[in-house]
Design a protein around this motif. Sequence first.
Motif, PDB file in Angstrom:
ATOM      1  N   ARG A 104      -7.196   5.247   2.511  1.00  0.00           N
ATOM      2  CA  ARG A 104      -6.261   4.281   3.107  1.00  0.00           C
ATOM      3  C   ARG A 104      -6.951   3.502   4.228  1.00  0.00           C
ATOM      4  O   ARG A 104      -6.764   2.284   4.364  1.00  0.00           O
ATOM      5  CB  ARG A 104      -5.036   5.015   3.659  1.00  0.00           C
ATOM      6  CG  ARG A 104      -3.963   4.058   4.195  1.00  0.00           C
ATOM      7  CD  ARG A 104      -2.729   4.809   4.660  1.00  0.00           C
ATOM      8  NE  ARG A 104      -3.026   5.743   5.735  1.00  0.00           N
ATOM      9  CZ  ARG A 104      -3.069   7.057   5.598  1.00  0.00           C
ATOM     10  NH1 ARG A 104      -2.831   7.599   4.414  1.00  0.00           N
ATOM     11  NH2 ARG A 104      -3.355   7.850   6.605  1.00  0.00           N
ATOM     12  N   GLY A 155      -3.432   2.450  -2.436  1.00  0.00           N
ATOM     13  CA  GLY A 155      -2.220   3.261  -2.313  1.00  0.00           C
ATOM     14  C   GLY A 155      -2.166   4.350  -3.370  1.00  0.00           C
ATOM     15  O   GLY A 155      -1.831   5.502  -3.078  1.00  0.00           O
ATOM     16  N   SER A 181      -5.142   6.978  -2.545  1.00  0.00           N
ATOM     17  CA  SER A 181      -4.899   7.738  -1.312  1.00  0.00           C
ATOM     18  C   SER A 181      -3.675   8.632  -1.450  1.00  0.00           C
ATOM     19  O   SER A 181      -3.661   9.773  -0.968  1.00  0.00           O
ATOM     20  CB  SER A 181      -4.730   6.791  -0.117  1.00  0.00           C
ATOM     21  OG  SER A 181      -3.577   5.980  -0.258  1.00  0.00           O
ATOM     22  N   SER A 228      -0.949   2.114   9.357  1.00  0.00           N
ATOM     23  CA  SER A 228      -1.425   3.289   8.645  1.00  0.00           C
ATOM     24  C   SER A 228      -0.479   4.470   8.846  1.00  0.00           C
ATOM     25  O   SER A 228      -0.164   5.210   7.896  1.00  0.00           O
ATOM     26  CB  SER A 228      -2.834   3.656   9.123  1.00  0.00           C
ATOM     27  OG  SER A 228      -3.314   4.811   8.457  1.00  0.00           O
ATOM     28  N   ALA A 255       1.502   4.588  -2.817  1.00  0.00           N
ATOM     29  CA  ALA A 255       1.043   5.834  -2.194  1.00  0.00           C
ATOM     30  C   ALA A 255       2.113   6.911  -2.266  1.00  0.00           C
ATOM     31  O   ALA A 255       1.837   8.068  -2.586  1.00  0.00           O
ATOM     32  CB  ALA A 255       0.644   5.578  -0.742  1.00  0.00           C
ATOM     33  N   LEU A 294       0.825  -1.203   0.000  1.00  0.00           N
ATOM     34  CA  LEU A 294       0.000   0.000   0.000  1.00  0.00           C
ATOM     35  C   LEU A 294       0.863   1.259   0.000  1.00  0.00           C
ATOM     36  O   LEU A 294       0.532   2.257  -0.649  1.00  0.00           O
ATOM     37  CB  LEU A 294      -0.922  -0.006   1.235  1.00  0.00           C
ATOM     38  CG  LEU A 294      -1.893   1.164   1.418  1.00  0.00           C
ATOM     39  CD1 LEU A 294      -2.816   1.300   0.226  1.00  0.00           C
ATOM     40  CD2 LEU A 294      -2.709   0.960   2.685  1.00  0.00           C
ATOM     41  N   ASP A 308       1.635   6.558   6.093  1.00  0.00           N
ATOM     42  CA  ASP A 308       1.411   7.996   6.042  1.00  0.00           C
ATOM     43  C   ASP A 308       2.703   8.781   6.264  1.00  0.00           C
ATOM     44  O   ASP A 308       2.877   9.876   5.718  1.00  0.00           O
ATOM     45  CB  ASP A 308       0.374   8.398   7.091  1.00  0.00           C
ATOM     46  CG  ASP A 308      -0.465   9.585   6.645  1.00  0.00           C
ATOM     47  OD1 ASP A 308      -0.462   9.902   5.439  1.00  0.00           O
ATOM     48  OD2 ASP A 308      -1.119  10.201   7.500  1.00  0.00           O
TER      49      ASP A 308
END
Length: 242
Positions: A148, A131, A134, A166, A78, A74, A170
């Motif tokens: 996400r 990914g 987001s 997460s 992203a 992911l 991030d």
Amino acid sequence: MNEQYALFLILAFIAEVLGTLSGFGSSILFVPLASLFFDFKEVLAITAIFHVFSNLSKIALFRKGIEKNIALKLGVPAVIFVIIGAALTSFIPTKQIEVVMSVIILLLAIYLIINFNRIVKPTDKNLILGGVVSGFLAGIAGTGGAVRGITLAAFQLPKDVFIATSALIDLGVDTSRAIIYTSSGYFNMALWVLIPFLIVIGLLGSYVGKRILEKTSEKMFRYIVLVVISVTAIVQVIHVMM
């Protein structure tokens, strides 16, 4: 510090607590609130820098384990697409970005309220797609945490693992876009005075959210957060269109 900055910091703390409780992160609420105080490109930079420290706090507080396989599948797309989205903000008029951001946040909030108990399928394809979407939204509109969160929810991770995973994703997203925004001149030097306060807010907001989460139903708080997000987005759309 003037009254405007003080009010902004109070709202930033509330956004951080609610973001921790909801599992979506605070940007979905923080971005439209900050847009009421600052130029939108400044908001993009402030949000990215704030969330670097916020994510470090969450990783430290929810450190019972990170799903590395999920974080990789992911997180990599992203980061790639947040760079693309952030770069595009230099070529798109600010007002158009603000309108798009407000509409996206409002639609996401409505979607999440209606489909609160539905989850996407836990597949590698959906991880990569989550990914991409987001990351791009985070880069161009300042927030991609809801997408996400929807993607990660499919894997039914334990609460601490969900938040830590997460936050790790991030962290890569926010660090990448913070570099692009600041190098593009979005961060006004006068705003550096906010950084120490935002670091403290990131830590305290995550800690308070964690303590509340230990004693309270997540479901009720998510509904509250989504309603607040919807109202905030509507106010922001009206503010931008005036």
